[in-house]
Design a protein around this motif. Structure first.
Motif, PDB file in Angstrom:
ATOM      1  N   SER A  84       0.816  -1.051  -0.220  1.00 45.28           N
ATOM      2  CA  SER A  84      -0.054   0.095  -0.001  1.00 45.28           C
ATOM      3  C   SER A  84       0.880   1.212  -0.076  1.00 45.28           C
ATOM      4  N   LEU A  85       1.833   1.296  -0.974  1.00 43.97           N
ATOM      5  CA  LEU A  85       2.753   2.413  -1.021  1.00 43.97           C
ATOM      6  C   LEU A  85       2.127   3.642  -1.367  1.00 43.97           C
ATOM      7  N   LYS A  86       2.542   4.829  -0.669  1.00 41.95           N
ATOM      8  CA  LYS A  86       2.173   5.976  -0.701  1.00 41.95           C
ATOM      9  C   LYS A  86       3.256   7.043  -1.458  1.00 41.95           C
ATOM     10  N   SER A  87       3.001   8.123  -1.768  1.00 41.70           N
ATOM     11  CA  SER A  87       3.903   9.097  -2.510  1.00 41.70           C
ATOM     12  C   SER A  87       5.114   9.398  -1.408  1.00 41.70           C
ATOM     13  N   ASP A  88       4.457   9.482  -0.090  1.00 45.51           N
ATOM     14  CA  ASP A  88       5.278   9.828   1.087  1.00 45.51           C
ATOM     15  C   ASP A  88       6.166   8.800   1.269  1.00 45.51           C
ATOM     16  N   ASP A  89       6.037   7.814   0.805  1.00 44.67           N
ATOM     17  CA  ASP A  89       7.144   6.795   1.084  1.00 44.67           C
ATOM     18  C   ASP A  89       8.309   6.717   0.187  1.00 44.67           C
ATOM     19  N   THR A  90       8.437   7.789  -0.700  1.00 40.55           N
ATOM     20  CA  THR A  90       9.458   8.053  -1.688  1.00 40.55           C
ATOM     21  C   THR A  90      10.676   8.172  -0.742  1.00 40.55           C
ATOM     22  N   GLY A  91      11.834   7.730  -1.269  1.00 39.92           N
ATOM     23  CA  GLY A  91      13.125   8.085  -0.627  1.00 39.92           C
ATOM     24  C   GLY A  91      14.078   7.071  -0.828  1.00 39.92           C
ATOM     25  N   VAL A  92      15.331   7.196  -0.294  1.00 36.56           N
ATOM     26  CA  VAL A  92      16.308   6.224  -0.319  1.00 36.56           C
ATOM     27  C   VAL A  92      16.212   5.339   0.841  1.00 36.56           C
ATOM     28  N   TYR A  93      16.359   4.069   0.991  1.00 31.14           N
ATOM     29  CA  TYR A  93      16.039   3.203   2.060  1.00 31.14           C
ATOM     30  C   TYR A  93      17.519   2.681   2.325  1.00 31.14           C
ATOM     31  N   TYR A  94      17.839   2.708   3.686  1.00 30.47           N
ATOM     32  CA  TYR A  94      18.977   2.034   4.022  1.00 30.47           C
ATOM     33  C   TYR A  94      18.880   1.036   5.059  1.00 30.47           C
ATOM     34  N   CYS A  95      19.378   0.095   5.175  1.00 27.77           N
ATOM     35  CA  CYS A  95      19.351  -1.088   6.210  1.00 27.77           C
ATOM     36  C   CYS A  95      20.522  -0.812   7.322  1.00 27.77           C
ATOM     37  N   ALA A  96      20.607  -1.064   8.409  1.00 28.44           N
ATOM     38  CA  ALA A  96      21.621  -0.917   9.118  1.00 28.44           C
ATOM     39  C   ALA A  96      21.813  -2.099  10.374  1.00 28.44           C
ATOM     40  N   ALA A  97      22.854  -2.385  10.754  1.00 31.26           N
ATOM     41  CA  ALA A  97      22.896  -3.474  11.590  1.00 31.26           C
ATOM     42  C   ALA A  97      23.921  -3.431  12.869  1.00 31.26           C
ATOM     43  N   CYS A  98      23.640  -3.969  14.081  1.00 30.44           N
ATOM     44  CA  CYS A  98      24.564  -3.999  15.275  1.00 30.44           C
ATOM     45  C   CYS A  98      24.596  -2.696  15.865  1.00 30.44           C
ATOM     46  N   ARG A  99      23.607  -2.184  16.782  1.00 26.95           N
ATOM     47  CA  ARG A  99      23.807  -1.154  17.764  1.00 26.95           C
ATOM     48  C   ARG A  99      25.175  -1.130  18.261  1.00 26.95           C
ATOM     49  N   GLN A 100      25.795   0.130  18.129  1.00 24.55           N
ATOM     50  CA  GLN A 100      26.987   0.429  18.798  1.00 24.55           C
ATOM     51  C   GLN A 100      26.883   1.706  19.820  1.00 24.55           C
ATOM     52  N   SER A 101      25.808   2.170  19.708  1.00 26.84           N
ATOM     53  CA  SER A 101      25.243   3.406  20.523  1.00 26.84           C
ATOM     54  C   SER A 101      23.897   3.459  20.792  1.00 26.84           C
ATOM     55  N   THR A 102      23.681   4.351  21.580  1.00 28.13           N
ATOM     56  CA  THR A 102      21.970   4.539  22.024  1.00 28.13           C
ATOM     57  C   THR A 102      21.455   5.614  21.093  1.00 28.13           C
TER      58      THR A 102
ATOM     59  N   TYR B 135      20.452   7.882  17.754  1.00 32.05           N
ATOM     60  CA  TYR B 135      19.229   7.529  16.922  1.00 32.05           C
ATOM     61  C   TYR B 135      19.678   6.700  15.578  1.00 32.05           C
ATOM     62  N   MET B 136      20.869   6.958  15.363  1.00 32.05           N
ATOM     63  CA  MET B 136      21.394   6.409  14.281  1.00 32.05           C
ATOM     64  C   MET B 136      22.677   5.579  14.664  1.00 32.05           C
ATOM     65  N   GLY B 137      22.650   4.834  15.815  1.00 30.45           N
ATOM     66  CA  GLY B 137      23.764   4.470  16.615  1.00 30.45           C
ATOM     67  C   GLY B 137      24.007   2.819  16.070  1.00 30.45           C
ATOM     68  N   TYR B 138      24.195   2.662  14.707  1.00 26.96           N
ATOM     69  CA  TYR B 138      24.352   1.201  14.053  1.00 26.96           C
ATOM     70  C   TYR B 138      25.463   1.243  13.480  1.00 26.96           C
ATOM     71  N   ALA B 139      26.364   0.079  13.560  1.00 21.54           N
ATOM     72  CA  ALA B 139      27.917  -0.005  13.307  1.00 21.54           C
ATOM     73  C   ALA B 139      27.871  -0.144  11.771  1.00 21.54           C
ATOM     74  N   TYR B 140      26.869  -0.770  11.027  1.00 20.24           N
ATOM     75  CA  TYR B 140      26.991  -1.372   9.798  1.00 20.24           C
ATOM     76  C   TYR B 140      25.889  -0.630   8.981  1.00 20.24           C
ATOM     77  N   TRP B 141      26.139   0.076   7.829  1.00 23.96           N
ATOM     78  CA  TRP B 141      25.139   0.742   6.953  1.00 23.96           C
ATOM     79  C   TRP B 141      25.245   0.208   5.561  1.00 23.96           C
ATOM     80  N   GLY B 142      23.984   0.034   4.794  1.00 25.16           N
ATOM     81  CA  GLY B 142      24.206  -0.305   3.364  1.00 25.16           C
ATOM     82  C   GLY B 142      24.326   0.977   2.758  1.00 25.16           C
ATOM     83  N   GLN B 143      24.335   0.804   1.262  1.00 31.71           N
ATOM     84  CA  GLN B 143      24.587   1.969   0.605  1.00 31.71           C
ATOM     85  C   GLN B 143      23.086   2.807   0.106  1.00 31.71           C
ATOM     86  N   GLY B 144      22.048   2.034   0.324  1.00 31.37           N
ATOM     87  CA  GLY B 144      20.900   2.717   0.349  1.00 31.37           C
ATOM     88  C   GLY B 144      20.384   2.123  -1.367  1.00 31.37           C
TER      89      GLY B 144
END
Length: 120
Positions: A84-102, A104-113
């Motif tokens: 049920s995608l909406k126009s507001d869902d438009t953007g670059v989507y990134y996955c992230a893994a393994c929290r290294q800090s508290t 908001y974006m405190g993950y150790a690993y990130w994809g390229q999007g």
């Protein structure tokens, strides 16, 4: 160097569906806490969903009930099913893994999007 590689983005009309994949170079990366973020043009990166190592998922209000996160440990892959995608869902989507800090974006690993474009 550990890696996360996203795929599955594309262009779709409003109401359509896409399934994003995020493949990890090492299985243990996917099995630690993971997340999907997105960033619309001119906006800050926002958290879409987080997925704990135990498989507990939380979603932002904007996607609750439409998006589903899952993981295939055998394939070292994290998924994001988007319906049920909406126009507001438009953007670059990134996955992230393994929290290294508290933070908001405190993950150790990130994809390229991967780009998701929803047309109305």
């Amino acid at each position: 160097q550990e890696q996360l590689v996203e795929s599955g983005g594309g262009s779709v009309q409003a109401g359509g569906s896409l399934k994003l994949s995020c493949v990890a170079s090492r299985g243990s990366i996917v099995r630690c806490g993971t997340a999907w973020y997105r960033q619309a043009p001119g906006a800050e990166r926002e958290l879409v969903t987080s997925f704990s190592s135990l498989g507990t998922a939380t979603y932002s209000d904007a996607v609750q009930g439409r998006f589903t996160v899952s993981r295939d440990n055998d394939k070292n892959t994290l998924y994001l099913q988007m319906n049920s995608l909406k126009s507001d869902d438009t953007g670059v989507y990134y996955c992230a893994a393994c929290r290294q800090s508290t933070g908001y974006m405190g993950y150790a690993y990130w994809g390229q999007g991967t780009q998701v474009t929803v047309s109305s």
